[in-house]
Write an enzyme that holds these catalytic residues in place. Sequence first.
Site, mmCIF file in Angstrom:
data_model
loop_
_atom_site.group_PDB
_atom_site.id
_atom_site.type_symbol
_atom_site.label_atom_id
_atom_site.label_comp_id
_atom_site.label_asym_id
_atom_site.label_seq_id
_atom_site.Cartn_x
_atom_site.Cartn_y
_atom_site.Cartn_z
ATOM 1 N N ASP A 1 21.656 -15.559 32.606
ATOM 2 C CA ASP A 1 21.487 -15.959 33.995
ATOM 3 C C ASP A 1 21.046 -14.772 34.855
ATOM 4 O OD1 ASP A 1 21.551 -17.487 36.278
ATOM 5 O OD2 ASP A 1 23.688 -17.111 36.642
ATOM 6 N N GLU B 1 30.190 -13.337 26.945
ATOM 7 C CA GLU B 1 30.203 -14.785 26.773
ATOM 8 C C GLU B 1 29.570 -15.270 25.466
ATOM 9 O OE1 GLU B 1 28.940 -16.815 30.336
ATOM 10 O OE2 GLU B 1 30.527 -15.897 31.533
ATOM 11 N N TYR C 1 35.483 -19.523 36.202
ATOM 12 C CA TYR C 1 34.904 -20.015 37.456
ATOM 13 C C TYR C 1 35.594 -21.290 37.935
ATOM 14 C CZ TYR C 1 31.272 -16.494 37.162
ATOM 15 O OH TYR C 1 30.591 -15.306 37.134
ATOM 16 N N GLU D 1 34.990 -11.913 35.612
ATOM 17 C CA GLU D 1 34.100 -12.670 36.502
ATOM 18 C C GLU D 1 34.856 -13.844 37.105
ATOM 19 O OE1 GLU D 1 30.324 -13.968 34.934
ATOM 20 O OE2 GLU D 1 29.964 -12.099 33.855
#
Length: 612
Positions: free
Chosen positions: A190, A427, A481, A517
């Site tokens: 990303d 990830e 998230y 994150e």
Amino acid sequence: MSRLGHLLVLGLFVLGDGLFVQRNAARDFHSLDGLWTFVREPRNSNGIGFAEKWYERDLRQFKNATVMPVPSAYNDLTADSRVRDHVGWVWYQTQYSKPVFVPKNARTFLRFSSVNYYAEVFVNGMLIGSHVGGHLPFEFEVKMSCEHVNSITVAVNNTLSHSTIPPGEFQYKTGEMYPKGFFTQTPGFDFFNYAGILRSVYVVFTGPSFIKEIKIQPNMENKSVSYSTNGDFCPSCMVTGTVLDPSGRPITLQAGTFGTLHLSEAHKLQLWWPRGYGDQPLYTLRVTVLKDGQVVDLYDEQFGFRTVSWTSDHLLINGKRFYCLGFGMHEDSELHGRGYDPVVMIKDFNMLEWMAGNCYRTSHYPYSEERAREADRRGIVVITETPAVGMKVFNSQNQKLHGQMLQEMIARDRNHPSTVMWSISNEPWTDKKESRQYYKDLIDIAHLVDPSRPVTMVYGPTGYSNDVTADLVDIICVNRYYGWYINMGYLQTINASVVYDLTQWKKKFKRPIILTEYGADSIAGLYQEPSVDFSEQYQVDLMRQTHLAFDTLRKKNVLAGEMIWNFADFMTAQGITRAVGNHKGVLTRSRQPKRAAYILKQRYESFRNNSY
Ligand SMILES: *[C@@H]1O[C@H](CO)[C@@H](O)[C@H](O)[C@H]1NC(C)=O
Ligand SMILES: *[C@@H]1O[C@H](CO)[C@@H](O)[C@H](O)[C@H]1NC(C)=O
Ligand SMILES: *[C@@H]1O[C@H](CO)[C@@H](O)[C@H](O)[C@H]1NC(C)=O
Ligand SMILES: *[C@@H]1O[C@H](CO)[C@@H](O)[C@H](O)[C@H]1NC(C)=O
């Protein structure tokens, strides 16, 4: 097979590729930064420049030649989407005159600090080498004459995996049509796939005998410094190591390409501390190569006395609990893309300090050498990350390249006191059975080549229940998230989810855990009360809820650090969830604070004087 044997079979032993440039009594360098001639091949062409031997030609004569600045990504410097979205080969060329006063027997190297992603380098029409992987320096010894102007040509390829399927997150079957030869390049990450010569290029001069590598291991307990150096030394050459104290005074000296230097009983050891915990005294190891008593090479490498260790709960620096107040980042800025720019770098550090941060992760690739040195000087703690995002295919070909980049990274950064751990991947899909051996080998390599630092992986798509690798790492990093990718708009679910999730990781693996994150996108200036997604208020609300969880987890010794995603807005590929890039920055892309920055600053400042 023994661990070592297994790794040797994988062919995973390489030497570091060149020390950072330095100008002193025995070595010099010229910068090749500036405007280089630039010619692009058509998108996805199969290397017509090679077929037509462009490396033997003067590219300035091409009708479609232009110039591009080095260092910089080329993508954002025109108004042409074909340049921005280019896939395949581009060619850079410059001319270099070697001065006649450089001694005939001097050795000359061409050093690239980072070319993304694959580079082939030609000098005067001859291929001198290639490098794959981007983000890391490489250098080649070259023969260049003073009689004529030397041409340096670099072919750069940014091709990742190709996809012939249509773009977009969703595929409809409603009548889409595609032009002939249509394909998309779909990076599995990303952030924008910036390409080109992204960091500085140098011509480096040394004498006939030169130092190539320096490894330093400071030992606090017995006040000593173990070192080893590698290089090309003449048989009658003598190599010495000298430690200079932080004021530059030599305090101990020893002969040999490796050895242990003992500081005197009387010397008061000055420890390197993270910002907010103490000072950042930097010692120097001076490696000198002598021939008949004359200095023929010299290199000053800085280091610090500090230890990194960990318990099942905490990361310790110099035996003291360190709590990371940090940032996930990107080397990304307007116009430059991922190109090195000291202006952006210094603004980044100053804004990080303004928010009272004390650490960052080099998400998702090694950052510039200049940045690592500045982190040493300022006492900013760094998790240095291998370029390996969202790994899904765990075969030996990927593992070999991954292992090579990991070793190049460790060789480059191992002497920095600010670098406290190596991140092997961001990830990865480590619910897959075959990922275990793949990562076990890589973690073993990191431990073998650098026993002094913990190793981590940053978990995203996998959870505590289905991950098959987390017991192999020393410290666990997790990206979560809640309230954004999970349960958007339901802020009331965040606290309990974060607390539950991280507590499970902790119970199962008994490792220090850093949440690397969390965050929300916000468009600067978009205000909505009550908050909705993409408003500045939503970003703030999400952070506040997540911080409630952090405070609970800290009290229970579950959390060893926190990092907001992201330091600043950054560019990505186009997508339906991205409005001119990713807006999870607490700063805008031009490094101005959003509301979120003030919340974070307030939180990080509250840790001053009372670390816990
Ligand atoms: C630029 O010019 C060269 C030489 O004529 C040509 O081969 C190449 O395809 C051109 N590049 C583009 C993007 O058309
Ligand atoms: C370079 O780019 C082309 C597409 O233009 C691709 O097919 C090829 O595999 C790439 N080569 C290397 C060595 O990366
Ligand atoms: C000094 O300490 C280091 C690390 O604790 C150890 O590896 C080394 O052998 C010691 N050296 C001496 C001479 O005791
Ligand atoms: C956050 O969640 C934890 C665990 O469910 C709970 O103990 C705590 O009271 C919650 N905090 C707030 C402020 O709701």
